[in-house]
Design a protein around this motif. Structure first.
Motif, PDB file in Angstrom:
ATOM      1  N   GLU A  76      34.375  48.963  45.843  1.00 43.53           N
ATOM      2  CA  GLU A  76      35.429  48.459  44.974  1.00 43.53           C
ATOM      3  C   GLU A  76      35.491  46.952  45.091  1.00 43.53           C
ATOM      4  O   GLU A  76      35.947  46.403  46.092  1.00 43.53           O
ATOM      5  CB  GLU A  76      36.794  49.061  45.333  1.00 43.53           C
ATOM      6  CG  GLU A  76      37.900  48.486  44.448  1.00 43.53           C
ATOM      7  CD  GLU A  76      39.165  49.322  44.414  1.00 43.53           C
ATOM      8  OE1 GLU A  76      39.518  49.918  45.450  1.00 43.53           O
ATOM      9  OE2 GLU A  76      39.793  49.373  43.340  1.00 43.53           O
ATOM     10  N   GLY A  77      34.998  46.280  44.060  1.00 43.96           N
ATOM     11  CA  GLY A  77      35.056  44.818  44.051  1.00 43.96           C
ATOM     12  C   GLY A  77      36.327  44.337  43.397  1.00 43.96           C
ATOM     13  O   GLY A  77      37.014  43.446  43.905  1.00 43.96           O
ATOM     14  N   CYS A  78      36.643  44.924  42.255  1.00 43.50           N
ATOM     15  CA  CYS A  78      37.781  44.421  41.480  1.00 43.50           C
ATOM     16  C   CYS A  78      38.774  45.519  41.130  1.00 43.50           C
ATOM     17  O   CYS A  78      39.958  45.265  40.994  1.00 43.50           O
ATOM     18  CB  CYS A  78      37.277  43.767  40.190  1.00 43.50           C
ATOM     19  SG  CYS A  78      36.473  44.945  39.069  1.00 43.50           S
ATOM     20  N   GLY A  79      38.289  46.730  40.941  1.00 44.24           N
ATOM     21  CA  GLY A  79      39.165  47.813  40.507  1.00 44.24           C
ATOM     22  C   GLY A  79      39.589  47.719  39.058  1.00 44.24           C
ATOM     23  O   GLY A  79      40.438  48.477  38.607  1.00 44.24           O
TER      24      GLY A  79
ATOM     25  N   CYS B 206      31.978  52.582  35.099  1.00 48.13           N
ATOM     26  CA  CYS B 206      32.702  52.100  36.278  1.00 48.13           C
ATOM     27  C   CYS B 206      33.531  53.247  36.835  1.00 48.13           C
ATOM     28  O   CYS B 206      34.452  53.730  36.164  1.00 48.13           O
ATOM     29  CB  CYS B 206      33.641  50.964  35.894  1.00 48.13           C
ATOM     30  SG  CYS B 206      32.797  49.499  35.294  1.00 48.13           S
TER      31      CYS B 206
ATOM     32  N   CYS C 218      31.247  49.462  41.490  1.00 46.80           N
ATOM     33  CA  CYS C 218      31.591  50.887  41.577  1.00 46.80           C
ATOM     34  C   CYS C 218      30.751  51.731  40.631  1.00 46.80           C
ATOM     35  O   CYS C 218      31.065  52.901  40.421  1.00 46.80           O
ATOM     36  CB  CYS C 218      33.056  51.049  41.212  1.00 46.80           C
ATOM     37  SG  CYS C 218      33.331  50.558  39.490  1.00 46.80           S
TER      38      CYS C 218
ATOM     39  N   CYS D  66      35.730  53.064  38.975  1.00 41.55           N
ATOM     40  CA  CYS D  66      37.113  52.611  39.214  1.00 41.55           C
ATOM     41  C   CYS D  66      37.980  52.792  37.980  1.00 41.55           C
ATOM     42  O   CYS D  66      39.193  52.756  38.071  1.00 41.55           O
ATOM     43  CB  CYS D  66      37.147  51.153  39.670  1.00 41.55           C
ATOM     44  SG  CYS D  66      36.791  49.953  38.362  1.00 41.55           S
TER      45      CYS D  66
ATOM     46  N   GLY E 243      37.117  47.072  36.291  1.00 39.37           N
ATOM     47  CA  GLY E 243      36.022  47.150  35.317  1.00 39.37           C
ATOM     48  C   GLY E 243      35.210  45.887  35.155  1.00 39.37           C
ATOM     49  O   GLY E 243      34.300  45.831  34.332  1.00 39.37           O
ATOM     50  N   ASP E 244      35.501  44.861  35.936  1.00 41.71           N
ATOM     51  CA  ASP E 244      34.836  43.573  35.720  1.00 41.71           C
ATOM     52  C   ASP E 244      33.562  43.368  36.527  1.00 41.71           C
ATOM     53  O   ASP E 244      32.706  42.602  36.139  1.00 41.71           O
ATOM     54  CB  ASP E 244      35.809  42.436  36.061  1.00 41.71           C
ATOM     55  CG  ASP E 244      36.972  42.377  35.090  1.00 41.71           C
ATOM     56  OD1 ASP E 244      36.739  41.986  33.945  1.00 41.71           O
ATOM     57  OD2 ASP E 244      38.094  42.758  35.474  1.00 41.71           O
ATOM     58  N   CYS E 245      33.442  44.011  37.699  1.00 34.63           N
ATOM     59  CA  CYS E 245      32.383  43.593  38.631  1.00 34.63           C
ATOM     60  C   CYS E 245      31.216  44.569  38.733  1.00 34.63           C
ATOM     61  O   CYS E 245      30.130  44.202  39.172  1.00 34.63           O
ATOM     62  CB  CYS E 245      32.960  43.354  40.018  1.00 34.63           C
ATOM     63  SG  CYS E 245      33.306  44.870  40.939  1.00 34.63           S
ATOM     64  N   GLY E 246      31.422  45.834  38.387  1.00 32.47           N
ATOM     65  CA  GLY E 246      30.320  46.797  38.407  1.00 32.47           C
ATOM     66  C   GLY E 246      29.925  47.319  39.780  1.00 32.47           C
ATOM     67  O   GLY E 246      28.993  48.123  39.876  1.00 32.47           O
TER      68      GLY E 246
HETATM   69  S1  FES Z   1      35.339  47.920  41.218  1.00 32.44           S
HETATM   70 FE1  FES Z   1      34.819  46.260  39.948  1.00 32.44          FE
HETATM   71  S2  FES Z   1      34.162  47.311  38.173  1.00 32.44           S
HETATM   72 FE2  FES Z   1      34.896  48.918  39.379  1.00 32.44          FE
END
Ligand code: FES
Ligand SMILES: Cc1cc2nc3c(=O)[nH]c(=O)nc-3n(C[C@H](O)[C@H](O)[C@H](O)COP(=O)(O)OP(=O)(O)OC[C@H]3O[C@@H](n4cnc5c(N)ncnc54)[C@H](O)[C@@H]3O)c2cc1C
Ligand code: FES
Lengths: 290, 165
Positions: B40-43, B60, B50, B62, B45-48
């Motif tokens: 979980e980078g961002c939770g 994603c 997940c 998340c 949908g921005d970072c991918g």
């Molecule tokens: S945690 Fe960043 S896109 Fe899902």
């Protein structure tokens, strides 16, 4: 995320009942790429989530006579993979393709893009430019409205409590009719439109425009159908004079805000530029059709 | 509120789990099933980080509910290698040193595999657009792109680049 109940009905009627039976706030779930973000941030705390993706008629693309019928919860990735839709409406597919990343495309739907009611929603201008309608189901049965009648302001729609979009009906293009969608963002991917513009034109055999719709996004509280811009095109070929009139009409229609992505002046200027460029692409595509 | 009983398939194995409606698929993978490869980078949908493959499409996790996995097929980073044999994308990430801290790596590898499942001959531009939803804060993207294109070459049966290690 706060506690919530979840149901995944198998039919439209079951979904109507589930939504009508909820005492508190019930939210429809298509791809979840807006809804889940809002649940996590605490902006929304529904009691019930009704997942539409198990309802067969709400996923996929059908051809019914003179219409493409697009299930409301169809993810972007299925729309871009549909060759006949992409051929008929490259502009709609361009709008859909611009939504988020590959991962977002795997889930994001046109209905979610529309009903989230962001002025910057990328798939909405080309769908409106195609004169598509939305079939809506609710406690009082079904009704069909023009897509532009749904968004009434940022985050607000005209859907009544318990209503949801089942599908979109897009009239198939006439001979020499085609569209294009362009958006401007400060980077190359993964950003929200500063301005979006869809142009849908029909030409006669000599290349003169006989019908047009020009729709702007992100320059007003809702998408704007710019009649003056369409009038600038109808009866004309795409010469310098027509382009100048189109540019001016698009600029005049804008009622944008200033935010971190662009000032009012900048958005207005870009709206004119995008209208000209999108028109050039739409004319070229339409002319290439027999 | 009673928990949902979900029957699904993860990395080719039938799996059943209990979850609450508000748990995301990423929560379920990490906290219930202890498949902690997905990050979980961002939770949002921005970072991918997940990224998982859901019925053949990369999404994603998340922004997906655990309950939505009912009857679906999910592939996570744990399912990319075949036993001890690394997937060509994984092998090439190692050879090209396409990672530093490694936090983004599971997501990048899952997304890259999904690309090569669909298209064994992507251009550099296609590859860059495909992976635009996977953010990396350390490596820079160039080595990642080289690794993916090289993996594609190997999967097409070409010799691939020789990388000095
Ligand atoms: S945690 Fe960043 S896109 Fe899902
Ligand atoms: C990282 C990221 C990048 C993004 N980039 C873009 C972008 O570039 N351009 C852009 O336009 N958007 C972007 N978005 C926003 C979002 O992906 C889109 O708006 C998407 O189309 C929403 O569709 P969905 O199916 O996921 O909607 P959901 O999240 O399922 O729903 C959104 C809203 O619509 C309602 N709704 C859903 N389906 C229906 C229905 N059938 N009837 C009635 N109401 C319904 C829901 O209740 C909710 O209020 C981005 C989002 C993320 C997370
Ligand atoms: S290697 Fe650290 S984020 Fe990519």
């Amino acid at each position: 995320m706060p506690r919530v109940s979840y149901t995944a009905p198998a039919t439209v009627d079951e979904a109507v009942k589930a939504l009508a039976g909820a005492a508190g706030l019930a939210k429809v779930l298509s791809g979840g790429t807006d809804l889940l973000v809002q649940l996590k941030s605490g902006r929304l705390a529904p009691e019930l989530i009704v997942d539409m993706k198990r309802i067969p008629e709400m996923i996929g693309i059908r051809e019914e006579g003179e219409f493409f019928v697009i299930g409301a919860a169809t993810p972007g990735v299925m729309l871009s993979a549909h060759e006949r839709l992409e051929h008929a409406f490259p502009g709609i597919v361009e709008g859909v393709d611009l939504i988020g990343s590959t991962q977002i495309q795997g889930r994001a739907s046109i209905a979610g893009n529309l009903c989230n009611a962001s002025p910057a929603a990328d798939s909405v201008p080309p769908v409106i430019a195609a004169r598509a309608t939305a079939v809506i189901a609710g406690p009082n049965g079904r009704r069909e409205v023009a897509v532009e009648a749904i968004v009434i302001g940022p985050g607000r729609t005209s859907l009544a409590k318990g209503e949801f979009v089942v599908e979109f009906k897009v009239p198939k293009p006439k001979p020499r009719q085609c569209d294009a969608y362009l958006r401007f963002i400060p980077r190359t991917e993964m950003d929200i439109a500063v301005v979006g513009c869809a142009v849908n034109v029909t030409l006669d055999a000599g290349g003169t425009c006989i019908d047009a719709r020009v729709v702007l996004g992100a320059v007003a509280p809702t998408q704007l159908i710019v009649d003056e811009a369409a009038q600038a095109l109808i009866g004309h070929k795409l010469d310098a004079d027509t382009l100048a009139k189109l540019d001016l009409a698009a600029q005049r229609a804008c009622k944008p805000i200033t935010d971190k992505r662009g000032t009012i002046e900048y958005r207005i200027k870009i709206a004119g530029v995008l209208a000209r460029r999108a028109a050039a692409i739409a004319f070229e595509r339409a002319a290439a059709r027999a | 509120m009673s928990k949902h009983h979900v029957t699904t398939n993860i990395n080719g194995e039938p799996v059943e789990f209990l979850c609450e409606a508000q748990q995301t698929m990423l929560d379920v993978l990490r906290d219930e099933l202890h498949l902690t490869g997905s990050k979980e980078g961002c939770g949002s949908g921005d970072c991918g980080a997940c990224s998982v493959i859901l019925d053949g499409k990369v999404v994603c996790s998340c922004l997906m509910l655990g309950v939505e996995a009912e009857g679906r097929k999910v592939i996570t980073i744990e399912g990319i290698a075949q036993g001890d044999k690394l997937h060509p994308v994984q092998q090439k990430f190692l050879e090209h040193a396409a990672l530093q801290c490694g936090f983004c790596t599971p997501g990048l590898i899952v997304a890259a595999k999904a690309l090569l499942d669909e298209n064994l001959n992507p251009t550099e531009e296609e590859t860059r657009y495909w992976l635009a939803g996977n953010l990396c804060r350390c490596t820079g993207y160039d080595k990642v792109i080289r690794a993916v294109l090289d993996a594609a070459a190997v999967m097409r049966g070409e010799p691939g680049a020789s990388v000095s290690t």
